[in-house]
Design an enzyme around this catalytic site. Structure first.
Site, PDB file in Angstrom:
ATOM      1  CG  ASP A  63      -1.699   1.198   1.451  1.00  0.00           C
ATOM      2  OD1 ASP A  63      -2.340   1.657   0.493  1.00  0.00           O
ATOM      3  OD2 ASP A  63      -1.704   1.734   2.584  1.00  0.00           O
ATOM      4  CG  ASP A  65      -2.275   7.370   0.283  1.00  0.00           C
ATOM      5  OD1 ASP A  65      -2.332   8.601   0.302  1.00  0.00           O
ATOM      6  OD2 ASP A  65      -2.279   6.703  -0.773  1.00  0.00           O
ATOM      7  CD  GLU A  72      -4.524   7.718   4.173  1.00  0.00           C
ATOM      8  OE1 GLU A  72      -5.034   7.633   3.035  1.00  0.00           O
ATOM      9  OE2 GLU A  72      -4.126   6.735   4.831  1.00  0.00           O
ATOM     10  NE  ARG A 108     -12.291   9.175   0.669  1.00  0.00           N
ATOM     11  CZ  ARG A 108     -11.304   8.286   0.783  1.00  0.00           C
ATOM     12  NH1 ARG A 108     -10.182   8.624   1.403  1.00  0.00           N
ATOM     13  NH2 ARG A 108     -11.428   7.077   0.285  1.00  0.00           N
ATOM     14  N   GLY A 153      -5.094   2.532  -3.229  1.00  0.00           N
ATOM     15  CA  GLY A 153      -6.413   3.105  -3.463  1.00  0.00           C
ATOM     16  C   GLY A 153      -6.319   4.591  -3.698  1.00  0.00           C
ATOM     17  CE  LYS A 197      -4.752  -0.930  -1.705  1.00  0.00           C
ATOM     18  NZ  LYS A 197      -4.453  -0.297  -0.405  1.00  0.00           N
TER      19      LYS A 197
END
Length: 271
Positions: A63, A65, A72, A108, A153, A197
Site C-alpha cells: 500500500d 498512503d 493520506e 471524496r 487506493g 490489491k
C-alpha cells in the site's frame, strides 16, 4: 517450534536498538492462541508470526498512503481546496472499515471538482514524504531479487512519483480525471480497491511461481492483500488490519521488517 503449553511462559521480547522485536514460529493451528498472547502482553512491539521457516520474499507488494508515505494524499490535496477536515473524516472511517471503500472514495473525489491540477505537484513537493525506512526496505528487497509493486487506493498522480523515489517497479492505482487543467471530480478508469490489491498480489505471485510474498498496509482495504501474503505486515495500522495480519510494526520503522525477515543490517541498501 513452540507448543501451546510452552508458548505463554516462554515468550520474551528481543530488543534491537530502540525497537522491541519478537519472532515466533509455530504450527498454523496455534496462530489464534499465539496472537491472543502477544496482543495481551506485547502490544507495542514489532513482530512476525509464521508457521514456516522465514525467508526473504521474492515479491513485495505494498500500500502507499500511511504505509510507504506518511500521509493520506487525498487529505493533503483536499487542504488546497479548504476541505481537509471533511475529507479526512471520511478517509479515517473508510480505513477503519466503517464505510464502503468505493463509495467513500467517489464521494471524496467529487468534492475536489474544480481544483487546479497544479495543486497536485505543489502537494507532492510540500506535503508528501516517504515513511522512515521505506526506501531502505524497498531497495534491500530489490537487491535480494524481489519484484516490487506499489498498489494503492490513492492516485497515480502521486503514486508514480512515490514509486520513483522508493524504487518500485510497478504501480497500480486510481486515476484522477482532469479536463482543461482542473480536476473533474471523477476518476478515469476502473477503481483500485481491496479486491484489486489482492488480485495484483496473486497475479504477480503466479508469474514468479514460487517463493514467499510480503505485503504491507495499514487500512481495512489492505486486509485481503495482507491475508493472501506469506508475510502480511500491518504498519501502525487500524485495528481491523492489525488483527488480519501475521506481522506488525508498532514501535520501529519499516526496516524492522528486514530484521524480522532475518536480513542483517550489513546487507541493507541505503542508496
Amino acid at each position: 517450534m513452540l507448543s501451546r503449553r510452552d508458548l505463554e511462559p516462554q515468550v520474551w521480547p528481543i530488543t534491537v536498538g530502540s525497537s522491541t522485536i519478537i519472532e515466533l514460529r509455530f504450527p498454523i493451528d496455534e496462530r489464534v492462541f499465539a496472537w491472543n498472547v502477544l496482543n495481551k502482553h506485547f502490544t507495542d512491539c514489532d513482530l512476525l508470526v509464521s508457521e514456516k521457516p522465514i525467508e526473504p520474499p521474492t515479491l513485495f507488494v505494498s500500500d502507499m498512503d500511511s504505509t510507504m508515505i506518511g500521509q493520506e494524499c487525498i487529505d493533503e490535496l483536499a487542504d488546497f481546496a479548504g476541505l481537509k477536515a471533511q475529507i479526512s473524516e471520511i478517509t479515517e472511517r473508510a480505513m477503519q472499515g466503517e464505510l464502503d471503500f468505493e463509495s467513500a472514495l467517489l464521494e471524496r473525489v467529487s468534492q475536489l471538482k474544480g481544483l487546479d491540477e497544479s495543486a497536485i505537484d505543489l502537494c507532492l513537493t510540500e506535503r508528501i514524504s516517504p515513511t522512515p525506512g521505506a526506501k531502505v526496505l524497498t531497495q534491500t528487497l530489490k537487491a535480494k531479487g524481489a519484484c516490487t509493486v506499489l498498489v494503492t487506493g490513492g492516485f497515480h498522480h502521486f503514486a508514480d512519483e512515490v514509486a520513483r523515489w522508493l524504487g518500485f517497479e510497478r504501480v497500480v492505482g486510481n486515476r484522477l480525471a482532469v479536463a482543461d487543467g482542473k480536476l473533474t471530480g471523477t476518476l478515469d478508469g476502473p477503481i483500485t480497491d481491496a479486491s484489486t490489491k489482492e488480485a495484483v498480489l496473486r497475479e504477480e505471485a503466479a508469474k514468479l511461481g514460487q517463493g514467499a510474498v510480503l505485503a504491507t498496509g495499514d487500512g481495512a482495504n489492505d486486509i485481503p492483500m495482507l491475508q493472501a501474503a506469506t508475510y502480511g505486515f500491518a504498519y501502525r495500522a487500524k485495528p481491523k488490519a492489525r488483527e488480519a495480519a501475521n506481522g506488525r510494526i508498532e514501535s520501529g520503522d519499516l526496516t524492522s521488517i528486514l530484521t524480522l525477515l532475518g536480513i542483517p543490517r550489513s546487507e541493507w541498501v541505503h542508496d
